[in-house]
Each structure stands twice: as structure tokens, then as C-alpha cells.
Write a protein that holds these residues in place. Structure first.
Motif, PDB file in Angstrom:
ATOM      1  N   PHE A  65       0.834  -1.206   0.000  1.00  0.00           N
ATOM      2  CA  PHE A  65       0.000   0.000   0.000  1.00  0.00           C
ATOM      3  C   PHE A  65       0.867   1.253   0.000  1.00  0.00           C
ATOM      4  O   PHE A  65       0.696   2.148  -0.846  1.00  0.00           O
ATOM      5  N   PHE A  66       1.826   1.315   0.919  1.00  0.00           N
ATOM      6  CA  PHE A  66       2.700   2.486   0.983  1.00  0.00           C
ATOM      7  C   PHE A  66       3.658   2.546  -0.205  1.00  0.00           C
ATOM      8  O   PHE A  66       4.055   3.636  -0.629  1.00  0.00           O
ATOM      9  N   LEU A  67       4.009   1.396  -0.755  1.00  0.00           N
ATOM     10  CA  LEU A  67       4.911   1.367  -1.900  1.00  0.00           C
ATOM     11  C   LEU A  67       4.283   2.010  -3.131  1.00  0.00           C
ATOM     12  O   LEU A  67       4.959   2.735  -3.882  1.00  0.00           O
ATOM     13  N   ILE A  68       2.987   1.758  -3.356  1.00  0.00           N
ATOM     14  CA  ILE A  68       2.359   2.236  -4.588  1.00  0.00           C
ATOM     15  C   ILE A  68       1.590   3.546  -4.406  1.00  0.00           C
ATOM     16  O   ILE A  68       1.092   4.093  -5.396  1.00  0.00           O
ATOM     17  N   LEU A  69       1.502   4.064  -3.194  1.00  0.00           N
ATOM     18  CA  LEU A  69       0.832   5.360  -2.991  1.00  0.00           C
ATOM     19  C   LEU A  69       1.406   6.456  -3.887  1.00  0.00           C
ATOM     20  O   LEU A  69       0.650   7.158  -4.569  1.00  0.00           O
ATOM     21  N   PRO A  70       2.743   6.644  -3.905  1.00  0.00           N
ATOM     22  CA  PRO A  70       3.283   7.702  -4.774  1.00  0.00           C
ATOM     23  C   PRO A  70       3.060   7.428  -6.253  1.00  0.00           C
ATOM     24  O   PRO A  70       2.949   8.365  -7.045  1.00  0.00           O
ATOM     25  N   VAL A  71       2.978   6.162  -6.646  1.00  0.00           N
ATOM     26  CA  VAL A  71       2.706   5.821  -8.045  1.00  0.00           C
ATOM     27  C   VAL A  71       1.316   6.306  -8.436  1.00  0.00           C
ATOM     28  O   VAL A  71       1.131   6.952  -9.478  1.00  0.00           O
ATOM     29  N   VAL A  72       0.330   6.003  -7.603  1.00  0.00           N
ATOM     30  CA  VAL A  72      -1.040   6.424  -7.873  1.00  0.00           C
ATOM     31  C   VAL A  72      -1.140   7.947  -7.894  1.00  0.00           C
ATOM     32  O   VAL A  72      -1.795   8.534  -8.770  1.00  0.00           O
ATOM     33  N   CYS A  73      -0.489   8.604  -6.941  1.00  0.00           N
ATOM     34  CA  CYS A  73      -0.537  10.059  -6.859  1.00  0.00           C
ATOM     35  C   CYS A  73       0.089  10.705  -8.092  1.00  0.00           C
ATOM     36  O   CYS A  73      -0.513  11.593  -8.706  1.00  0.00           O
ATOM     37  N   ALA A  74       1.287  10.273  -8.459  1.00  0.00           N
ATOM     38  CA  ALA A  74       1.995  10.873  -9.594  1.00  0.00           C
ATOM     39  C   ALA A  74       1.231  10.670 -10.903  1.00  0.00           C
ATOM     40  O   ALA A  74       1.094  11.603 -11.703  1.00  0.00           O
ATOM     41  N   LEU A  75       0.731   9.472 -11.129  1.00  0.00           N
ATOM     42  CA  LEU A  75      -0.002   9.197 -12.367  1.00  0.00           C
ATOM     43  C   LEU A  75      -1.319   9.970 -12.418  1.00  0.00           C
ATOM     44  O   LEU A  75      -1.728  10.444 -13.479  1.00  0.00           O
ATOM     45  N   THR A  76      -1.984  10.104 -11.270  1.00  0.00           N
ATOM     46  CA  THR A  76      -3.235  10.867 -11.222  1.00  0.00           C
ATOM     47  C   THR A  76      -2.992  12.334 -11.531  1.00  0.00           C
ATOM     48  O   THR A  76      -3.751  12.966 -12.283  1.00  0.00           O
ATOM     49  N   MET A  77      -1.943  12.900 -10.955  1.00  0.00           N
ATOM     50  CA  MET A  77      -1.579  14.288 -11.248  1.00  0.00           C
ATOM     51  C   MET A  77      -1.311  14.487 -12.733  1.00  0.00           C
ATOM     52  O   MET A  77      -1.741  15.478 -13.339  1.00  0.00           O
ATOM     53  N   THR A  78      -0.589  13.544 -13.323  1.00  0.00           N
ATOM     54  CA  THR A  78      -0.269  13.628 -14.749  1.00  0.00           C
ATOM     55  C   THR A  78      -1.534  13.596 -15.602  1.00  0.00           C
ATOM     56  O   THR A  78      -1.672  14.355 -16.580  1.00  0.00           O
TER      57      THR A  78
ATOM     58  N   GLY B 234      -7.545  16.684 -17.854  1.00  0.00           N
ATOM     59  CA  GLY B 234      -8.646  17.180 -17.040  1.00  0.00           C
ATOM     60  C   GLY B 234      -8.880  18.669 -17.033  1.00  0.00           C
ATOM     61  O   GLY B 234      -9.846  19.141 -16.401  1.00  0.00           O
ATOM     62  N   ARG B 235      -8.049  19.447 -17.687  1.00  0.00           N
ATOM     63  CA  ARG B 235      -8.179  20.902 -17.583  1.00  0.00           C
ATOM     64  C   ARG B 235      -9.476  21.415 -18.201  1.00  0.00           C
ATOM     65  O   ARG B 235     -10.124  22.317 -17.656  1.00  0.00           O
ATOM     66  N   SER B 236      -9.866  20.866 -19.336  1.00  0.00           N
ATOM     67  CA  SER B 236     -11.119  21.310 -19.970  1.00  0.00           C
ATOM     68  C   SER B 236     -12.320  20.934 -19.109  1.00  0.00           C
ATOM     69  O   SER B 236     -13.297  21.693 -19.006  1.00  0.00           O
ATOM     70  N   ILE B 237     -12.252  19.767 -18.464  1.00  0.00           N
ATOM     71  CA  ILE B 237     -13.336  19.345 -17.575  1.00  0.00           C
ATOM     72  C   ILE B 237     -13.414  20.279 -16.370  1.00  0.00           C
ATOM     73  O   ILE B 237     -14.503  20.667 -15.930  1.00  0.00           O
TER      74      ILE B 237
END
Length: 232
Positions: free
Chosen positions: A108-121, A127-130
Motif C-alpha cells: 500500500f505504501f509502496l504504490i501510494l506515490p505511483v497512484v498520486c503521480a499518475l493521477t496528477m499527470t 482534465g483541464r477542460s473538464i
């Protein structure tokens, strides 16, 4: 060369007959990595969207920190979790050490930054137009987050599957917190490492084939999802 070929043949026989040892190891791998991924996605995707909406220094530092933490060696994550859940740690009384639950926590802690970084990207790219449309219509943050998740479901799905692929291929973290105990905490990656060192080629090859097919299928689905989103 003959022994290698024999090992490959035996490996396929083990898979075709669905050897109970292999089935148990593969099942635990899916359960642990799946639980860790779902928990990380359920927490981090809405939180990341909220941080992005807040903007300012929090968004910038969250983005930078997530990319930095993606590069942290997995054994360090495992070590930090051990320090917390071991007998002398703050959560030592819970008895989590060398259990599947400890492996879920570590992944869980290992992949938290992966999910965060990919979501931001994804938000920055798609998502800007939305966001402009939602803010123009007067939507609040909760409504905007639900709208983003709904409209970017394919991209979010690709993020979750990428995180799962990272989790299920992990060795160091689960080895440290799980201990590779037979019928308890032995997953595919730790079993492959152990069986290879013991010279059990057929078992290690069989598990390697299963893990390869899983990760290949996940990566192909992610590529298909990304390809479809680009053609929208």
C-alpha cells in the motif's frame, strides 16, 4: 540444456494440472496486491484530485514529492513498515509481523506515490477542460472530483492497473515484512527467488510464466486504454 528444457516441460505440466502449491502462491499474490492496490486507489485518487483543486504550493510539493518517493528502493519501504509493526514498534501489539496483512500495508505504501503521480499527470493532461467547465457551472469540490473520476474512468483504470502491476512484481518489501512463510506469506516473487536458489527449476519457471502472463496482460490492457483515450 537438457535440464532447462526438462524444467520448462515440467513447469507447463504443473500449470496445466494447476498444482496446489502454485495455485496457493498465485492466489495469495493476487489477494495481497489486489487489496493493496484497491486501498491505495480508493484513498489516493480522490485525495490527489482534491489537492490539485486546492492548487498553490500544496499541489506543487505533492507532485514533486510523489515523483521523488517513486524512486525510493522498495526494501526501504519494507524496513520502515517493519520498524512500525514489529514487536518494539508502535503497532507491535497488533501482531502484524509476518502476516498477509503486513504485506498489504507494505505494498500500500509502496504504490501510494505511483497512484498520486499518475493521477496528477492525468489531470494536467486530460482534465483541464473538464475543470474549466465544472467551475463555470458553479460545481463544488466534491462534485468536481466525482465528475473527474467519471469522465476520466479509462485513464484512472490504467493508473490502478499500473499500480497493481508494480505491486505484484515486488520482491524486497514483501520478503522483509512477510518472511516468505509457506502456506502463509509466500507469494510468486519471493517463491521464484527461493526456488531458483534451491535449484527447483520447474516450480520457479511455472511461477515465472504465470507472473509474466499476468503482468503482460495488465500492460497490454493499459496500452489499449491509453490508445483509446488518445483517439477520443
Amino acid at each position: 540444456m537438457t535440464s532447462i528444457w526438462d524444467g520448462i516441460q515440467e513447469a507447463f505440466e504443473l500449470i496445466l494440472h494447476w498444482n496446489p502449491e502454485i495455485a496457493g502462491i498465485a492466489g495469495l499474490s493476487l489477494a495481497v496486491s489486489g487489496a493493496a492496490t484497491l486501498l491505495a486507489a480508493a484513498l489516493m485518487i480522490p485525495l490527489t484530485l482534491l489537492i490539485y483543486l486546492r492548487g498553490g504550493w500544496l499541489r506543487e510539493w505533492t507532485t514533486r514529492l510523489s515523483y521523488i518517493l517513486m524512486g525510493v528502493p522498495s526494501v526501504i519501504v519494507g524496513l520502515l513498515v517493519v520498524l512500525v509493526i514489529s514487536g518494539n514498534g508502535p503497532l507491535g501489539a497488533l501482531g502484524l509481523m509476518y502476516t498477509p496483512q503486513a504485506m498489504v500495508i507494505a505494498q500500500f505504501f509502496l504504490i501510494l506515490p505511483v497512484v498520486c503521480a499518475l493521477t496528477m499527470t492525468i489531470i494536467r493532461r486530460e482534465g483541464r477542460s473538464i475543470l474549466r467547465l465544472a467551475k463555470t457551472s458553479g460545481a463544488n469540490n466534491g462534485q468536481i472530483i466525482r465528475l473527474l473520476i467519471r469522465e476520466l474512468t479509462p485513464e484512472m483504470t490504467a493508473t490502478v492497473m499500473t499500480a497493481f502491476s508494480r505491486a505484484i512484481a515486488e520482491v524486497g518489501t514483501v520478503m522483509i515484512v512477510g518472511g516468505n512463510i509457506r502456506h502463509s506469506t509466500r507469494v510468486m516473487t519471493t517463491a521464484i527467488s527461493m526456488y531458483t536458489s534451491m535449484g527447483h527449476q520447474s516450480l520457479s519457471i511455472a511461477l515465472g510464466i504465470i507472473l509474466f502472463v499476468m503482468t503482460l496482460a495488465i500492460n497490454l490492457v493499459v496500452l489499449l486504454i491509453q490508445g483509446e483515450s488518445q483517439w477520443k
